[in-house]
Design a protein around this motif. Structure first.
Motif, PDB file in Angstrom:
ATOM      1  N   ALA A   1       0.879  -1.290   0.008  1.00 13.08           N
ATOM      2  CA  ALA A   1      -0.207   0.036  -0.039  1.00 13.08           C
ATOM      3  C   ALA A   1       0.864   1.403   0.134  1.00 13.08           C
ATOM      4  O   ALA A   1       0.710   2.296  -0.914  1.00 13.08           O
ATOM      5  CB  ALA A   1      -0.778   0.032   1.287  1.00 13.08           C
ATOM      6  N   ALA A   2       1.896   1.275   0.838  1.00 13.55           N
ATOM      7  CA  ALA A   2       2.868   2.559   0.945  1.00 13.55           C
ATOM      8  C   ALA A   2       3.787   2.640  -0.396  1.00 13.55           C
ATOM      9  O   ALA A   2       3.710   3.858  -0.737  1.00 13.55           O
ATOM     10  CB  ALA A   2       3.866   2.291   2.189  1.00 13.55           C
ATOM     11  N   ASN A   3       4.080   1.648  -0.861  1.00 14.49           N
ATOM     12  CA  ASN A   3       4.811   1.739  -2.176  1.00 14.49           C
ATOM     13  C   ASN A   3       4.121   2.126  -3.277  1.00 14.49           C
ATOM     14  O   ASN A   3       4.426   2.685  -4.246  1.00 14.49           O
ATOM     15  CB  ASN A   3       5.639   0.343  -2.385  1.00 14.49           C
ATOM     16  N   ASP A   4       2.862   1.465  -3.188  1.00 14.31           N
ATOM     17  CA  ASP A   4       2.105   1.710  -4.376  1.00 14.31           C
ATOM     18  C   ASP A   4       1.730   3.250  -4.447  1.00 14.31           C
ATOM     19  O   ASP A   4       1.570   3.681  -5.583  1.00 14.31           O
ATOM     20  CB  ASP A   4       0.707   0.797  -4.279  1.00 14.31           C
ATOM     21  N   ALA A   5       1.315   3.921  -3.117  1.00 13.11           N
ATOM     22  CA  ALA A   5       0.894   5.290  -3.042  1.00 13.11           C
ATOM     23  C   ALA A   5       2.241   6.219  -3.723  1.00 13.11           C
ATOM     24  O   ALA A   5       1.857   7.132  -4.378  1.00 13.11           O
ATOM     25  CB  ALA A   5       0.658   5.645  -1.486  1.00 13.11           C
ATOM     26  N   PHE A   6       3.190   5.757  -2.953  1.00 12.63           N
ATOM     27  CA  PHE A   6       4.484   6.574  -3.576  1.00 12.63           C
ATOM     28  C   PHE A   6       4.623   6.449  -5.254  1.00 12.63           C
ATOM     29  O   PHE A   6       4.870   7.459  -5.945  1.00 12.63           O
ATOM     30  CB  PHE A   6       5.806   6.350  -3.204  1.00 12.63           C
ATOM     31  N   ASP A   7       4.612   5.189  -5.623  1.00 14.73           N
ATOM     32  CA  ASP A   7       4.674   4.930  -7.158  1.00 14.73           C
ATOM     33  C   ASP A   7       3.529   5.903  -7.930  1.00 14.73           C
ATOM     34  O   ASP A   7       3.853   6.455  -9.048  1.00 14.73           O
ATOM     35  CB  ASP A   7       4.641   3.627  -7.664  1.00 14.73           C
ATOM     36  N   ARG A   8       2.489   5.810  -7.384  1.00 17.56           N
ATOM     37  CA  ARG A   8       1.373   6.465  -8.184  1.00 17.56           C
ATOM     38  C   ARG A   8       1.374   8.061  -8.126  1.00 17.56           C
ATOM     39  O   ARG A   8       1.114   8.706  -8.748  1.00 17.56           O
ATOM     40  CB  ARG A   8       0.198   5.907  -7.747  1.00 17.56           C
ATOM     41  N   PHE A   9       1.849   8.731  -6.850  1.00 18.29           N
ATOM     42  CA  PHE A   9       1.534  10.064  -6.713  1.00 18.29           C
ATOM     43  C   PHE A   9       2.664  10.723  -6.438  1.00 18.29           C
ATOM     44  O   PHE A   9       2.638  12.047  -6.533  1.00 18.29           O
ATOM     45  CB  PHE A   9       0.472  10.026  -5.257  1.00 18.29           C
ATOM     46  N   LEU A  10       3.896  10.166  -6.136  1.00 20.50           N
ATOM     47  CA  LEU A  10       4.907  11.164  -5.809  1.00 20.50           C
ATOM     48  C   LEU A  10       5.390  11.844  -7.042  1.00 20.50           C
ATOM     49  O   LEU A  10       5.848  11.205  -7.771  1.00 20.50           O
ATOM     50  CB  LEU A  10       6.179  10.156  -5.412  1.00 20.50           C
ATOM     51  N   ARG A  11       5.348  13.140  -7.080  1.00 18.76           N
ATOM     52  CA  ARG A  11       5.847  13.921  -8.059  1.00 18.76           C
ATOM     53  C   ARG A  11       6.537  15.152  -7.714  1.00 18.76           C
ATOM     54  O   ARG A  11       6.172  15.956  -6.764  1.00 18.76           O
ATOM     55  CB  ARG A  11       4.526  14.366  -8.946  1.00 18.76           C
ATOM     56  N   PHE A  12       7.763  15.479  -8.370  1.00 17.41           N
ATOM     57  CA  PHE A  12       8.336  16.835  -7.922  1.00 17.41           C
ATOM     58  C   PHE A  12       8.996  17.333  -9.279  1.00 17.41           C
ATOM     59  O   PHE A  12       9.942  18.004  -9.190  1.00 17.41           O
ATOM     60  CB  PHE A  12       9.761  16.356  -7.120  1.00 17.41           C
ATOM     61  N   ASN A  13       8.100  17.530 -10.158  1.00 18.64           N
ATOM     62  CA  ASN A  13       8.303  18.206 -11.380  1.00 18.64           C
ATOM     63  C   ASN A  13       8.346  19.747 -11.085  1.00 18.64           C
ATOM     64  O   ASN A  13       9.071  20.652 -11.597  1.00 18.64           O
ATOM     65  CB  ASN A  13       7.347  18.057 -12.396  1.00 18.64           C
ATOM     66  N   ASP A  14       7.672  20.127  -9.984  1.00 14.96           N
ATOM     67  CA  ASP A  14       7.708  21.389  -9.432  1.00 14.96           C
ATOM     68  C   ASP A  14       7.396  21.394  -8.049  1.00 14.96           C
ATOM     69  O   ASP A  14       6.474  20.531  -7.492  1.00 14.96           O
ATOM     70  CB  ASP A  14       6.330  22.152  -9.975  1.00 14.96           C
ATOM     71  N   SER A  15       8.443  22.149  -7.136  1.00 18.27           N
ATOM     72  CA  SER A  15       8.123  21.940  -5.754  1.00 18.27           C
ATOM     73  C   SER A  15       8.612  23.500  -5.167  1.00 18.27           C
ATOM     74  O   SER A  15       9.207  24.231  -5.889  1.00 18.27           O
ATOM     75  CB  SER A  15       9.100  21.047  -5.155  1.00 18.27           C
ATOM     76  N   VAL A  16       8.392  23.664  -3.719  1.00 17.73           N
ATOM     77  CA  VAL A  16       8.795  24.735  -3.294  1.00 17.73           C
ATOM     78  C   VAL A  16       9.735  24.382  -2.040  1.00 17.73           C
ATOM     79  O   VAL A  16       9.302  23.555  -1.158  1.00 17.73           O
ATOM     80  CB  VAL A  16       7.460  25.364  -2.532  1.00 17.73           C
ATOM     81  N   ALA A  17      10.836  24.929  -1.914  1.00 17.12           N
ATOM     82  CA  ALA A  17      11.802  24.834  -0.848  1.00 17.12           C
ATOM     83  C   ALA A  17      11.385  25.686   0.313  1.00 17.12           C
ATOM     84  O   ALA A  17      10.740  26.482   0.262  1.00 17.12           O
ATOM     85  CB  ALA A  17      13.193  25.117  -1.317  1.00 17.12           C
ATOM     86  N   ILE A  18      11.696  24.998   1.544  1.00 19.31           N
ATOM     87  CA  ILE A  18      10.909  25.691   2.919  1.00 19.31           C
ATOM     88  C   ILE A  18      12.109  25.843   3.793  1.00 19.31           C
ATOM     89  O   ILE A  18      12.826  24.809   3.938  1.00 19.31           O
ATOM     90  CB  ILE A  18       9.560  24.950   3.448  1.00 19.31           C
TER      91      ILE A  18
END
Length: 263
Positions: free
Chosen positions: A138-155
């Protein structure tokens, strides 16, 4: 006259080593650091999966209804299992991390280089249970499906402190809101209307008003180094791994960002 006293009380004698059957596993040096990092995200209430830090195929995980976080601990063959927050606190109290553990699906027996040992578990315990392959998938499937960093904000740390200072009050509502310019939380003094609204300027890449569990959002803010608000769930990175923050349905009771920013 001085007399020599020999203490023969049985409980004053050194304990014999515990005899534990099970597989022996070497532990990576940052094993306890990872447990300590994730422990604040363990829920005291909720489903069983939310009450533990999970050990899954050489990584540590938090899996809740609001957050999924992993922590890289390096190579280990340790079986999938879980540890509760009380046991993690005890491991944190040792000055050095354990070097190996014997695990037999119900009991943990940790060993240190200097001979110290820590043992817990057994029949009827609620501190240990096997984390199943279902949780890992479940965890790996969620990361594979949704993890995207094409655009992100540094904090930055300064921004983190300001957000947590402004929106960490215990009397604030459980939800927090965000648009592309600001973060907003609310408080009701009479239980019927919103009597106080708190906003913090925060330029980000959100393309709509978003709503989150406030505790989970502030937890993400505390550890994140970069965040992508253009995805749902929201994706973020921290120094030791990845995470996702689950967005809540916005509903009809949306705050007025423009009015709050102009107050």
């Amino acid at each position: 006259m001085l007399q020599t006293f020999t203490d023969t009380r049985p409980y004053s004698q050194p304990l014999s080593p515990f005899a534990v059957d099970g597989e022996r596993y070497a532990l990576p040096v940052d094993f306890v650091d990872g447990l300590a990092f994730l422990r604040p995200f363990v829920k005291r209430r909720g489903t069983m999966i939310e009450n533990f830090v999970h050990i899954l195929s050489g990584k540590l995980y938090i899996v809740t209804n609001n957050l999924v976080i992993d922590y890289e601990i390096g190579s280990t063959d340790l079986s999938n299992a879980c540890l509760g927050p009380n046991e993690i606190r005890i491991l944190e109290a040792f000055e050095t991390p354990p070097v190996e553990v014997i695990f037999d699906s119900k009991m943990f027996h940790f060993h240190w280089e200097d001979g110290q040992q820590f043992y817990f578990g057994g029949s009827g315990t609620s501190s240990v249970y096997l984390s199943s392959e279902t949780h890992e998938r479940a965890a790996n499937d969620a990361f594979d499906r949704f993890l995207r960093f094409n655009d992100s904000v540094a904090i930055t740390d300064t921004v983190k402190r300001e957000i947590r200072r402004m929106h960490g009050g215990s009397k604030l509502a459980k939800d927090i809101f965000l648009n592309e310019r600001a973060i907003l939380s609310r408080m009701s003094s009479d239980g019927e209307t919103w009597t106080s609204v708190f906003t913090t300027p925060f330029e980000n890449n959100a393309d709509r008003v978003m709503r989150f569990d406030r505790g989970a959002f502030l937890g993400m803010i505390k550890i994140a180094t970069e965040i992508n608000f253009a995805t749902s769930p929201v994706c973020f990175r921290h120094e030791h791994g990845r995470g996702m923050l689950i967005e809540l349905t916005t509903g009809s009771d949306l705050p007025d960002f423009e009015g709050a920013e102009n107050d």
